[in-house]
Design a protein around this motif. Structure first.
Motif, PDB file in Angstrom:
ATOM      1  N   PRO A  32      46.932  38.545  38.588  1.00 32.99           N
ATOM      2  CA  PRO A  32      47.918  38.919  37.574  1.00 32.99           C
ATOM      3  C   PRO A  32      47.301  39.213  36.209  1.00 32.99           C
ATOM      4  N   ASP A  33      46.177  38.556  35.900  1.00 37.11           N
ATOM      5  CA  ASP A  33      45.554  38.723  34.584  1.00 37.11           C
ATOM      6  C   ASP A  33      44.237  39.473  34.638  1.00 37.11           C
ATOM      7  N   GLY A  34      43.973  40.170  35.747  1.00 35.63           N
ATOM      8  CA  GLY A  34      42.727  40.923  35.856  1.00 35.63           C
ATOM      9  C   GLY A  34      41.887  40.432  37.025  1.00 35.63           C
ATOM     10  N   PRO A  35      40.566  40.676  36.954  1.00 28.96           N
ATOM     11  CA  PRO A  35      39.685  40.268  38.056  1.00 28.96           C
ATOM     12  C   PRO A  35      39.770  38.770  38.329  1.00 28.96           C
ATOM     13  N   VAL A  36      39.888  38.414  39.601  1.00 30.55           N
ATOM     14  CA  VAL A  36      39.959  37.005  39.985  1.00 30.55           C
ATOM     15  C   VAL A  36      38.545  36.436  40.059  1.00 30.55           C
ATOM     16  N   TYR A  37      38.330  35.330  39.378  1.00 24.85           N
ATOM     17  CA  TYR A  37      37.014  34.703  39.358  1.00 24.85           C
ATOM     18  C   TYR A  37      36.570  34.367  40.780  1.00 24.85           C
ATOM     19  N   PRO A  38      35.375  34.811  41.195  1.00 22.83           N
ATOM     20  CA  PRO A  38      34.957  34.633  42.594  1.00 22.83           C
ATOM     21  C   PRO A  38      34.328  33.294  42.908  1.00 22.83           C
ATOM     22  N   GLY A  39      34.330  32.349  41.969  1.00 23.24           N
ATOM     23  CA  GLY A  39      33.789  31.024  42.255  1.00 23.24           C
ATOM     24  C   GLY A  39      32.275  30.934  42.165  1.00 23.24           C
ATOM     25  N   THR A  40      31.672  31.821  41.408  1.00 26.87           N
ATOM     26  CA  THR A  40      30.215  31.894  41.323  1.00 26.87           C
ATOM     27  C   THR A  40      29.566  30.558  40.979  1.00 26.87           C
ATOM     28  N   TYR A  50      45.029  28.272  26.983  1.00 24.51           N
ATOM     29  CA  TYR A  50      46.486  28.343  26.898  1.00 24.51           C
ATOM     30  C   TYR A  50      47.128  27.490  27.991  1.00 24.51           C
ATOM     31  N   HIS A  51      46.606  27.589  29.211  1.00 22.90           N
ATOM     32  CA  HIS A  51      47.222  26.890  30.344  1.00 22.90           C
ATOM     33  C   HIS A  51      47.286  25.385  30.107  1.00 22.90           C
ATOM     34  N   LEU A  52      46.181  24.806  29.682  1.00 23.96           N
ATOM     35  CA  LEU A  52      46.146  23.355  29.494  1.00 23.96           C
ATOM     36  C   LEU A  52      46.983  22.945  28.291  1.00 23.96           C
ATOM     37  N   MET A  60      58.428  37.895  30.714  1.00 25.52           N
ATOM     38  CA  MET A  60      58.024  38.124  32.099  1.00 25.52           C
ATOM     39  C   MET A  60      56.515  38.227  32.269  1.00 25.52           C
ATOM     40  N   ASP A  61      55.795  38.577  31.205  1.00 26.26           N
ATOM     41  CA  ASP A  61      54.345  38.694  31.318  1.00 26.26           C
ATOM     42  C   ASP A  61      53.691  37.351  31.627  1.00 26.26           C
ATOM     43  N   LEU A  62      54.399  36.252  31.350  1.00 26.95           N
ATOM     44  CA  LEU A  62      53.843  34.919  31.597  1.00 26.95           C
ATOM     45  C   LEU A  62      54.350  34.298  32.897  1.00 26.95           C
ATOM     46  N   PHE A  63      55.110  35.050  33.673  1.00 23.46           N
ATOM     47  CA  PHE A  63      55.610  34.539  34.951  1.00 23.46           C
ATOM     48  C   PHE A  63      54.469  34.038  35.845  1.00 23.46           C
ATOM     49  N   PRO A  64      53.366  34.807  36.007  1.00 20.60           N
ATOM     50  CA  PRO A  64      52.283  34.329  36.872  1.00 20.60           C
ATOM     51  C   PRO A  64      51.650  33.033  36.368  1.00 20.60           C
ATOM     52  N   ALA A  65      51.613  32.828  35.043  1.00 18.82           N
ATOM     53  CA  ALA A  65      50.999  31.622  34.495  1.00 18.82           C
ATOM     54  C   ALA A  65      51.750  30.368  34.920  1.00 18.82           C
ATOM     55  N   THR A  66      53.026  30.500  35.211  1.00 23.49           N
ATOM     56  CA  THR A  66      53.835  29.336  35.556  1.00 23.49           C
ATOM     57  C   THR A  66      53.350  28.674  36.839  1.00 23.49           C
ATOM     58  N   HIS A  67      52.779  29.447  37.744  1.00 24.23           N
ATOM     59  CA  HIS A  67      52.232  28.860  38.966  1.00 24.23           C
ATOM     60  C   HIS A  67      51.131  27.851  38.620  1.00 24.23           C
ATOM     61  N   VAL A  68      50.283  28.203  37.658  1.00 23.28           N
ATOM     62  CA  VAL A  68      49.205  27.307  37.232  1.00 23.28           C
ATOM     63  C   VAL A  68      49.775  26.096  36.502  1.00 23.28           C
TER      64      VAL A  68
END
Length: 283
Positions: free
Chosen positions: A112-120, A181-183, A201-209
């Protein structure tokens, strides 16, 4: 009792999108005999300016809104640090030194916010003295919490899917902005007794976190109300960084703020501004 909040960051002036969001939160609380709070989110390092926070108060008064102000984020740094240390001690955070460019290059999918961190950096060795951001191990967190749900007044019951955004940063590398922001917002809403989180609505995906963090930290779970966004002529949301006209400019030019607020309530928007798509309340 319904408790809502408006939580702007004093790193740029408020615009019509902020007015729309503040009015929505204010009116939902007042219609239910509740409380509408103002919280200044001022931990954006040198970009946070006290004079802008003062202008925000003048803007809200100009719009005819009534609020109670709660402590600003800068007063809660110890609470953020304690929450991060608790998660770190429980093995749920890991250090990350990746740059945004490196993440964009290595990412295998988009979130939702761009590239997903691959866990490097998840299993990488590190020197504790080296500066690093700290990421939440979402897969491990979900293994401990199990399936989680949250409720949006417009979209209905939702299953929490924090994995869609990858392992998000909770503690920033930059010491001037210690908590993400999340914490910060999750801890703030609990501390302020917010029962209905009203935002765009732009913050809808953040609610999952945020729902996952509430479960991990043993915090109360509010309901949410994600409203549509105001869009400019290009179809993009109004934003400080794109220089959207400010409320302060309108206020200082002598425009009637209460008339503007009532127009926004009734969906009568200024020329060139449209209301984006929202979520329909389920049948």
């Amino acid at each position: 009792m319904t408790v809502t909040r408006f939580a702007p960051s004093p790193n740029g002036p408020l615009h019509l999108g902020h007015a729309y969001s503040a009015i929505a939160a204010h009116d939902l609380a007042k219609a239910r005999g509740g409380r509408f709070l103002l919280r200044i989110e001022d931990i954006d390092g040198a970009r946070s300016r006290s004079e802008l926070a003062e202008a925000f108060r003048a803007d809200l008064e100009w719009l005819g809104l009534e609020w109670e102000e709660v402590p600003a984020q800068s007063t809660r740094l110890a609470a953020y640090a304690a929450a991060a240390e608790r998660l770190r001690a429980e093995g749920l955070l890991y250090p990350c030194r990746c740059t945004r460019a490196e993440i964009a290059e290595a990412a295998r999918e988009m979130g939702p916010d761009g590239p997903v961190y691959p866990g490097t950096c998840r299993d990488a060795a590190f020197d504790p003295q080296d500066p690093a951001a700290w990421r939440l191990d979402v897969a491990e967190a979900l293994r401990r919490t199990g399936t989680l749900a949250w409720f949006d007044e417009r979209a209905g019951e939702q299953q929490a899917r924090p994995e869609l955004g990858g392992d998000v940063v909770l503690v920033r590398k930059d010491a001037e902005t210690p908590a993400s922001y999340h914490l910060a917002v999750t801890i703030d809403d609990a501390a302020d007794g917010v029962t209905l989180v009203t935002r765009g609505m732009d913050l809808f995906p953040a609610t999952h976190v945020h729902r996952l963090l509430q479960a991990l930290l043993g915090l109360p779970v509010p309901a949410w109300h994600h409203h549509p966004l105001l869009l400019d002529e290009t179809g993009q949301k109004l934003a400080k960084r794109r220089g959207s006209p400010s409320l302060a400019d309108r206020r200082l030019a002598g425009e009637d703020g209460r008339t503007l607020a009532n127009s926004l309530r009734q969906g009568r928007l200024p020329s060139g501004i449209t209301l984006g798509e929202g979520l329909d309340t389920p049948a």
